[in-house]
Design an enzyme around this catalytic site. Sequence first.
Site, mmCIF file in Angstrom:
data_model
loop_
_atom_site.group_PDB
_atom_site.id
_atom_site.type_symbol
_atom_site.label_atom_id
_atom_site.label_comp_id
_atom_site.label_asym_id
_atom_site.label_seq_id
_atom_site.Cartn_x
_atom_site.Cartn_y
_atom_site.Cartn_z
ATOM 1 N N PRO A 13 0.827 -1.213 0.000
ATOM 2 C CA PRO A 13 0.000 0.000 0.000
ATOM 3 C C PRO A 13 0.859 1.260 0.000
ATOM 4 O O PRO A 13 1.942 1.267 0.586
ATOM 5 C CB PRO A 13 -0.812 -0.104 1.300
ATOM 6 C CG PRO A 13 -0.315 -1.280 2.040
ATOM 7 C CD PRO A 13 0.685 -2.016 1.207
ATOM 8 N N ASP A 14 0.395 2.328 -0.682
ATOM 9 C CA ASP A 14 1.100 3.614 -0.580
ATOM 10 C C ASP A 14 0.632 4.310 0.691
ATOM 11 O O ASP A 14 -0.045 3.709 1.535
ATOM 12 C CB ASP A 14 0.891 4.462 -1.847
ATOM 13 C CG ASP A 14 -0.557 4.868 -2.058
ATOM 14 O OD1 ASP A 14 -1.386 4.612 -1.165
ATOM 15 O OD2 ASP A 14 -0.870 5.449 -3.116
ATOM 16 N N PHE A 15 0.993 5.568 0.877
ATOM 17 C CA PHE A 15 0.555 6.293 2.069
ATOM 18 C C PHE A 15 -0.818 6.908 1.873
ATOM 19 O O PHE A 15 -1.682 6.796 2.722
ATOM 20 C CB PHE A 15 1.552 7.427 2.393
ATOM 21 C CG PHE A 15 2.713 6.997 3.228
ATOM 22 C CD1 PHE A 15 2.791 5.728 3.757
ATOM 23 C CD2 PHE A 15 3.730 7.898 3.505
ATOM 24 C CE1 PHE A 15 3.870 5.346 4.536
ATOM 25 C CE2 PHE A 15 4.812 7.528 4.290
ATOM 26 C CZ PHE A 15 4.883 6.246 4.796
ATOM 27 N N ARG A 16 -0.979 7.602 0.730
ATOM 28 C CA ARG A 16 -2.077 8.562 0.659
ATOM 29 C C ARG A 16 -3.270 8.156 -0.184
ATOM 30 O O ARG A 16 -4.264 8.889 -0.202
ATOM 31 C CB ARG A 16 -1.536 9.915 0.163
ATOM 32 C CG ARG A 16 -0.580 10.545 1.160
ATOM 33 C CD ARG A 16 -0.039 11.877 0.689
ATOM 34 N NE ARG A 16 0.885 12.443 1.673
ATOM 35 C CZ ARG A 16 2.152 12.070 1.813
ATOM 36 N NH1 ARG A 16 2.666 11.153 1.021
ATOM 37 N NH2 ARG A 16 2.904 12.628 2.736
ATOM 38 N N ASN A 87 11.061 5.008 -2.141
ATOM 39 C CA ASN A 87 10.562 3.749 -1.576
ATOM 40 C C ASN A 87 11.601 3.070 -0.695
ATOM 41 O O ASN A 87 12.804 3.186 -0.915
ATOM 42 C CB ASN A 87 10.113 2.813 -2.695
ATOM 43 C CG ASN A 87 8.895 3.370 -3.415
ATOM 44 O OD1 ASN A 87 8.273 4.302 -2.920
ATOM 45 N ND2 ASN A 87 8.573 2.812 -4.564
ATOM 46 N N ASP A 89 11.112 -0.261 0.021
ATOM 47 C CA ASP A 89 10.782 -1.686 -0.117
ATOM 48 C C ASP A 89 11.882 -2.483 -0.826
ATOM 49 O O ASP A 89 11.797 -3.706 -0.938
ATOM 50 C CB ASP A 89 9.446 -1.859 -0.859
ATOM 51 C CG ASP A 89 9.405 -1.106 -2.186
ATOM 52 O OD1 ASP A 89 10.439 -1.051 -2.887
ATOM 53 O OD2 ASP A 89 8.332 -0.578 -2.530
ATOM 54 N N HIS A 106 15.086 7.841 0.933
ATOM 55 C CA HIS A 106 14.543 7.686 2.289
ATOM 56 C C HIS A 106 15.115 6.449 2.986
ATOM 57 O O HIS A 106 14.510 5.922 3.911
ATOM 58 C CB HIS A 106 13.014 7.675 2.248
ATOM 59 C CG HIS A 106 12.453 8.993 1.796
ATOM 60 N ND1 HIS A 106 11.167 9.157 1.341
ATOM 61 C CD2 HIS A 106 13.031 10.228 1.716
ATOM 62 C CE1 HIS A 106 10.977 10.437 1.005
ATOM 63 N NE2 HIS A 106 12.100 11.089 1.213
ATOM 64 N N CYS A 117 25.033 3.571 20.366
ATOM 65 C CA CYS A 117 26.484 3.711 20.105
ATOM 66 C C CYS A 117 26.792 3.985 18.630
ATOM 67 O O CYS A 117 27.943 4.193 18.274
ATOM 68 C CB CYS A 117 27.238 2.473 20.593
ATOM 69 S SG CYS A 117 26.975 1.007 19.570
HETATM 70 P P1 CNA Z 1 2.285 8.742 -1.623
HETATM 71 O O1 CNA Z 1 2.288 10.082 -1.024
HETATM 72 O O2 CNA Z 1 1.500 7.660 -0.951
HETATM 73 O O3 CNA Z 1 1.752 8.925 -3.127
HETATM 74 C C1 CNA Z 1 1.598 7.844 -4.005
HETATM 75 C C2 CNA Z 1 1.120 8.380 -5.352
HETATM 76 O O4 CNA Z 1 1.058 7.296 -6.254
HETATM 77 C C3 CNA Z 1 -0.266 9.017 -5.304
HETATM 78 O O5 CNA Z 1 -0.289 10.174 -6.130
HETATM 79 C C4 CNA Z 1 -1.169 7.921 -5.887
HETATM 80 O O6 CNA Z 1 -2.304 8.418 -6.544
HETATM 81 C C5 CNA Z 1 -0.230 7.248 -6.848
HETATM 82 N N1 CNA Z 1 -0.533 5.837 -7.103
HETATM 83 C C6 CNA Z 1 -0.714 4.854 -6.200
HETATM 84 N N2 CNA Z 1 -0.910 3.676 -6.817
HETATM 85 C C7 CNA Z 1 -0.895 3.947 -8.149
HETATM 86 C C8 CNA Z 1 -1.066 3.148 -9.304
HETATM 87 N N3 CNA Z 1 -1.304 1.839 -9.241
HETATM 88 N N4 CNA Z 1 -0.992 3.756 -10.511
HETATM 89 C C9 CNA Z 1 -0.752 5.078 -10.620
HETATM 90 N N5 CNA Z 1 -0.582 5.899 -9.543
HETATM 91 C C10 CNA Z 1 -0.649 5.327 -8.343
HETATM 92 O O7 CNA Z 1 3.763 8.171 -1.823
HETATM 93 P P2 CNA Z 1 5.102 8.982 -2.126
HETATM 94 O O8 CNA Z 1 6.115 7.961 -2.449
HETATM 95 O O9 CNA Z 1 4.882 10.110 -3.065
HETATM 96 O O10 CNA Z 1 5.380 9.625 -0.700
HETATM 97 C C11 CNA Z 1 6.555 9.579 -0.144
HETATM 98 C C12 CNA Z 1 6.633 8.616 1.064
HETATM 99 C C13 CNA Z 1 5.858 7.354 0.923
HETATM 100 C C14 CNA Z 1 8.037 8.176 1.191
HETATM 101 O O11 CNA Z 1 8.572 8.638 2.378
HETATM 102 C C15 CNA Z 1 8.052 6.630 1.188
HETATM 103 O O12 CNA Z 1 9.007 6.118 2.064
HETATM 104 C C16 CNA Z 1 6.690 6.289 1.614
HETATM 105 N N6 CNA Z 1 6.163 4.936 1.299
HETATM 106 C C17 CNA Z 1 6.919 3.997 0.672
HETATM 107 C C18 CNA Z 1 6.389 2.760 0.391
HETATM 108 C C19 CNA Z 1 7.252 1.749 -0.303
HETATM 109 O O13 CNA Z 1 8.451 1.684 -0.049
HETATM 110 N N7 CNA Z 1 6.666 0.959 -1.223
HETATM 111 C C20 CNA Z 1 5.073 2.443 0.728
HETATM 112 C C21 CNA Z 1 4.316 3.433 1.387
HETATM 113 C C22 CNA Z 1 4.868 4.674 1.656
#
Ligand code: CNA
Length: 257
Positions: A13-16, A87, A89, A106, A117
């Site tokens: 899952p993403d964050f937002r 990311n 991951d 990140h 330490c």
């Molecule tokens: P975010 O803020 O969650 O944004 C993700 C973006 O991707 C949004 O604009 C979504 O609409 C878009 N999106 C999601 N899925 C799809 C898809 N299938 N097709 C097209 N667009 C899509 O994530 P960001 O990376 O911009 O924010 C930065 C944070 C999120 C960083 O600090 C990361 O470490 C952190 N993060 C990382 C992971 C990971 O490592 N996979 C997972 C969740 C959060």
Amino acid sequence: MVGAGISTPSGIPDFRSPGSGLYNNLQQYNIPYPEAIFELGFFFHNPKPFFTLAKELYPGHYRPNVTHYFLRLLHDKELLLRLYTQNIDGLERASGIPASKLVEAHGSFASATCTVCRRSFPGEDMWADVMADRLPCCPVCTGIVKPDIVFFGEPLPARFLLHVADFALADLLLILGTSLEVEPFASLSEAVQKSVPRLLINRDLVGSFAWSSRSKDVAQLGDVVQGVERLVDLLGWTQELQDLIQKETGKLDGQDR
Ligand code: CNA
């Protein structure tokens, strides 16, 4: 430049994203508010929620998808100057892109540091503890060992400074699957020269693509895999990408056995 949106097709899952994003689904982590999971103050008060997330995101659980392998193909064709990822991951590494081509802005789970330490350890050393829901502790001073993931307020890895040279040299900027909301990463999207085309492949229009787009900007909105596949098709690379994915998937299957 890539973000969490390139890994949602791998099942992370993403964050937002409303509904499916981690920020909407944090009840299981027992934290007061979503950002707390990456705050040092909260971590020292209660490190367990972060390690629950770490267990979930730990390399090996998930596999790269078409988007990661497209970036790998760019590297194979010597077209990838650098891949800047937010990311944590590790799927860029898992797709076979060498560490020298990556800026994991990140941080990553590949290494870890004792919070007391400051001794450094390979990420594998924590693996058994994290998987068994035990807090990894320093063998020397017993302090908690934290994976080298960048928390809010922590400095970015030194490699992030490569952007000063890289972005001036780029002749195309691809921006895939990111909300462009986290600084200083987001501002890299402004760092290429005005004459350089920027291609955004994302579900929604983000960053300056929304509020002050440039004449050479192109936005392919919708699912990132579909957008990438369309680009790959236009480039005539579809068969080559399929062959690469088949070869690399075979390797990962072999490692799982
Ligand atoms: P975010 O803020 O969650 O944004 C993700 C973006 O991707 C949004 O604009 C979504 O609409 C878009 N999106 C999601 N899925 C799809 C898809 N299938 N097709 C097209 N667009 C899509 O994530 P960001 O990376 O911009 O924010 C930065 C944070 C999120 C960083 O600090 C990361 O470490 C952190 N993060 C990382 C992971 C990971 O490592 N996979 C997972 C969740 C959060």
